[in-house]
Scaffold this motif. Structure first.
Motif: not given
Length: 250
Positions: A1-16
């Motif tokens: 998983m690249n850094s951009g994907t990881a950051a997007s996942d973390k932001m979506l985790d935060l939203l959820e």
């Protein structure tokens, strides 16, 4: 998983976590739950606010933003389920030769959202059409997993009509079969809806594990007496659940 994907996942985790968890919109609590540094959580929250996905409420707390609320209001879960399922059911019909259906519980009946014809005889079912739940494979799956109080009310509201000489109509017999469906994880219709028609169905679950629909294979002819779900049917359901967001990617 690249850094951009990881950051997007973390932001979506935060939203959820902010909007769907037990943190009551507290950014601090959500960050602690996710193991995010406070500075990172605040930076992500600021980005979500700018895009309208969350909005600040009381100090340190957030609620759903108007943009997110508008997107949700325009969405229809049935439309999503139909669109996600159709290509997968089409592929299953092509591979198996059987007619495939996806149905939901709707007004104490099974409503078919998707039907894809196989290579066999044309069936009488149709998209948007309804069938009785107590004697169809999809219906049995759905009945086996609805709230027990609703199931009891359904079973006590008979009488149930025998559509063939194999249809179970005694509520105690129907309940016993539903218990077996819940135990095995699949349901069969062996000439209970119509003579010479055999069906097998599996549940479709959402991310929380709730059964929201069922997928079936339907064929005519005595050679089609399944004893367990074919691997292709299991793969079909797994693909639908992935695409609905239960985990993993295609």
């Amino acid at each position: 998983m690249n850094s951009g994907t990881a950051a997007s996942d973390k932001m979506l985790d935060l939203l959820e976590t902010l909007l769907g968890g037990n943190q009551n919109g507290s950014l601090r609590a959500a960050a602690e739950t996710l193991g995010l540094p406070s500075s990172t959580a605040h930076r992500m929250a600021a980005a979500l606010v700018r895009r309208g996905f969350i909005a600040p409420a009381q100090r340190g707390h957030y609620v759903s933003g108007m943009r997110l609320a508008n997107l949700v209001a325009r969405s229809n879960p049935q439309d999503t389920l139909e669109a996600v399922s159709r290509p997968t059911l089409r592929a299953l019909a092509s591979e198996s030769g059987a007619t495939t259906h996806l149905g939901i519980w709707d007004g104490e009946m099974v409503t078919y959202l998707v039907k894809q014809a196989g290579r066999g005889a044309t069936l009488f079912t149709s998209e948007g059409g309804q069938l009785e739940a107590y004697c169809s494979a999809i219906g049995k799956v759905l009945l086996a997993h609805i709230d027990p109080a609703k199931r009891d009310a359904y079973l006590s509201a008979g009488p149930f009509i025998a559509l063939t000489d194999r249809t179970k109509i005694d509520p105690a017999d129907i309940q016993a079969e539903l218990d077996e469906v819940a135990r095995l994880g699949f349901a069969l219709d062996q000439q209970e809806i119509a003579q010479d028609l055999f069906c097998i169905a599996l549940p479709v679950r959402d991310a929380g594990g709730t059964v929201i629909a069922a997928v079936s294979l339907s064929v005519t002819g005595a050679a089609a007496k399944w004893v367990e779900p074919p691997a292709a049917l299991r793969r079909c359901v797994a693909t639908i659940e992935r695409r609905l967001g239960t985990g993993g990617t295609d």
